[in-house]
Design an enzyme around this catalytic site. Structure first.
Site: not given
Length: 715
Positions: A512, A559, A613
């Site tokens: 991430d 990511e 998200d």
């Protein structure tokens, strides 16, 4: 004599039935779960009626001669099988089957040793005379079809024994089996159908062994759903039976990946965000399954009934926390009464995991002793890690610390069992690794020198992102940034341990906020917004060179969403890390040139309809996509698109893309609206609550996913 003339036909008939029975038992012995018990020298019939360890001399030369003939490529398999049946009284046919099944086990050892066992349904007039089952591990399936009782298949009319007509008897095959199979007995290839007639298989040999093998493809698919979203009776999804059933669903749907959010422990102070955990290496003990504890003898069924929480459509973190605290204490009390061998396994776990577990267990109990206040508000002797004070606390709280360690041991045992089960099914665990860690975490408290803090533990540099189109103040995350120069001097030891520990949980990891490995936004402490930050260099290539060596590869996904510059892309591509594409980002003013449009993808990437998200695809279509975006979807897909089918349109578009992995959030498989959204970034209300309803997934969902992965070469 006269008796023999009348007895011989019966003798032959019974012997033929015995031969078939012998072959079937040999096949069962080799392919049922367990280890086959085979005595050397009894590869053929042993009619001596003595213990095999006290048997007659073995004619090994005869066996060697016949074995060589079995592997003679010049001999047609059909001719060999015919000759074997004609000479069946010699035992050569049993030697052939034993040899064939040994070779099968040699080539498919993992399937035979660890593979699942699934009984297959048999229908038709003589269904009671067939046993059928499947062994499965990862991409290999072995189907056994065996006659039972007095069911015989003979080779020719001259054999004057009762010949059972299989008529309409057939075996039902699962839809998720690969399209082709090989009968390893007669070496005949066939195509999978919904059912397979027994009469087409048992022509040249009394039984069939079918091997199905998935063809190799670099393309794959998976489903995104966090473990907390599973249905359960305990307020929150857990690692129990429903997780195993979901793994079955993934396999049956042709999915090779189960993507989850971080598994680290969460707390109410951070709204139970899995991205704000208080340990980057520990497991979330809220995910421990009470049902599995009961199966292990650590809880009674009455304990479970008394603590059940009415099934809810949302996670109830508070109720689950209270209820599981009670059950886990009861389970620990019973664990303490178990045999010494169990305690030895626990002791070894504590020793092997001491590099993080000792500090974690100490931190959890210190926090409890300080009214759950963050570590930087503790008395100095604990906050600044005064050794004598910590040792005294450890000694005074030895049993509580041991309990905290046992919780992690139990979580790990349950999780590793689920992971192993998924591997049997050919499903890999795809995890997520947050870049930063929470300020109030054991990671920061135990390693203050690795973070940008002053001598009192106060943050100096805070993580975030600068202002952008979506947020004019940027984002301030409240987490300390790393002191990369210290990490580098220590050969990134803490990071390497963190990566290795998380790779114990998962098969691959999404990194991430990947851009921070290239450069990160640092905001001085005291700032109210992220505007006055500055870009600082991340660890860069040196970090990944070391990780590649320590981990024997880089099983990572980058990511790389959002505002990304060339420096980040270069770091990603230098280490051949797949990036991410999100279809919800693709449709707008720059649709044709958008990097998120499927025609602009590169194969070494992943595609999502949306992530945790994002809004659900239906929610996006109804709430976020303007008329221009809706028209662009319709034009690009060449389909009539509306709220009823938008989730299917984008899901199939993802499956059809060149991206090597397609991931669909489970909410989009179900076509759920915005109320099923998992997270709204930059907010703390109503996040992480969504749960799957118990009967929501149907055979239709499985069939649709399976059709797509087969259609687009992802299976």
């Amino acid at each position: 004599g006269k008796f023999w003339k009348t007895f011989a036909p019966l003798h032959k008939k019974v012997a033929d039935f015995g031969i078939v029975n012998s072959l079937v038992q040999t096949a069962l012995k080799f392919t049922a779960p367990g280890v086959p018990d085979v005595y050397q020298g009894t590869e053929m019939y042993d009619l001596s009626l003595v213990d095999p360890d006290n048997r007659r001399p073995v004619d090994y030369q005869q066996r060697e001669k016949w074995l060589a003939a079995f592997d003679d490529a010049a001999v047609k398999r059909t001719d060999l099988l015919k000759e074997l049946w004609e000479s069946r009284y010699t035992g050569k046919i049993k030697l052939f089957l034993t040899h064939t099944l040994f070779q099968l086990r040699k080539a498919n050892a993992t399937v035979c040793e660890k593979g699942s066992y699934t009984p297959l349904k048999v229908t038709g007039k003589n269904s009671d005379n067939i046993i059928a089952y499947m062994r499965h591990f990862d991409d290999t399936f072995i189907v056994m079809i065996l006659p039972l009782h007095l069911a015989s298949m003979t080779q020719g009319k001259e054999d004057k024994i009762t010949r059972l007509s299989w008529a309409d008897t057939q075996v039902e095959l699962p839809a998720y089996l690969p399209e082709k199979y090989l009968n390893v007995v007669d070496e005949v290839e066939g195509k999978r159908a919904k059912t397979i007639k027994v009469s087409t298989l048992l022509n040249d040999f009394p039984l069939a062994v079918l091997k199905f093998q998935k063809p190799e493809t670099p393309r794959s698919a998976g489903i995104l759903m966090h473990i907390t979203s599973l249905p359960s009776d305990f307020g929150i999804g857990d690692i129990g039976p429903k997780a195993y059933r979901f793994a079955d669903f993934l396999m049956e749907s042709g999915q090779q990946y189960w993507q989850l959010l971080p598994l680290n422990p969460t707390e109410q102070e951070n709204a139970h965000s899995p991205y704000s955990a208080y340990s980057s290496m520990a497991g979330n003990t809220l995910l421990i399954s009470p049902e599995l504890l009961a199966e292990a003898g650590l809880l009674d069924s009455t304990d479970l009934k008394e603590q059940k929480i009415s099934s809810l459509s949302k996670v109830d973190f508070a109720a689950a926390t209270e209820m599981k605290a009670t059950l886990l204490k009861q389970a620990y009390a019973k664990f303490q009464q178990q045999a010494a061998a169990t305690h030895e396994a626990f002791k070894k776990f504590c020793q092997d995991q001491a590099f993080w577990l000792d500090d974690f267990a100490l931190y959890v109990n210190l926090k409890a002793a300080n009214q759950q206040q963050p570590w930087y508000q503790w008395p100095d002797k604990f906050k600044l890690r005064d050794k004598p004070s910590l040792e005294k606390f450890r000694k005074d709280n030895e049993e509580n610390i041991r309990y905290s360690q046992w919780l992690q041991y139990t979580f790990t045992q349950q999780w590793q069992s689920l992971k192993a089960y998924c591997h049997v099914l050919g499903v890999k665990m795809y995890g997520d690794l947050p870049f930063y860690v929470s300020y109030d975490s054991v990671d920061v408290w135990a390693n203050t020198d690795l973070f940008d803090l002053d001598k009192e533990g106060t943050m100096l540099g805070i993580a975030g992102v600068p202002p952008d189109y979506f947020n004019e103040d940027g984002q301030l995350w409240g987490m300390p940034v790393f002191r990369w120069e210290v990490h580098k001097a220590e050969q990134y030891q803490w990071w390497m341990q963190r990566l290795k520990k998380n790779m114990e949980f998962f098969d691959i990891l999404r990194l991430d906020h990947f851009r921070a490995f290239a450069d990160f936004w640092k905001v001085p402490a005291g700032e109210k917004t992220a505007k006055k930050g500055s870009w600082e260099d991340g660890p860069g290539a040196a970090f990944f060179e070391l990780a590649k060596k320590k981990l024997n590869g880089l099983p990572f996904i980058a990511e790389d969403l959002g505002d990304i510059d060339e420096k980040v892309y270069q770091l990603r591509d230098d280490f051949d890390l797949p990036g991410m594409n999100v279809l919800q980002f693709a449709f707008g003013d720059d649709t044709p040139s958008s990097i998120y449009m499927p025609h602009n993808y590169i194969p070494n990437s992943l595609v999502y309809t949306g992530t945790h998200d994002n809004n659900t695809t239906l929610g996006w279509y109804r709430q976020d996509a303007d008329k221009l975006a809706q028209e662009a979807v319709q034009s690009y897909s060449a389909k009539k698109v509306n709220a009823e089918n938008i989730h299917k349109v984008l899901s199939e578009m993802a499956m059809a893309s060149v991206a090597k992995m397609a991931i669909i959030p489970l909410q989009d498989v179900l076509g759920l609206d915005e109320s099923a959204r998992m997270n709204m970034p930059a907010t703390i209300k109503e996040n992480w609550f969504w749960r799957l309803e118990d009967e929501a997934l149907s055979e239709n969902h499985s069939r649709q996913l399976l059709d797509w992965v087969k259609k687009y070469n992802r299976y």
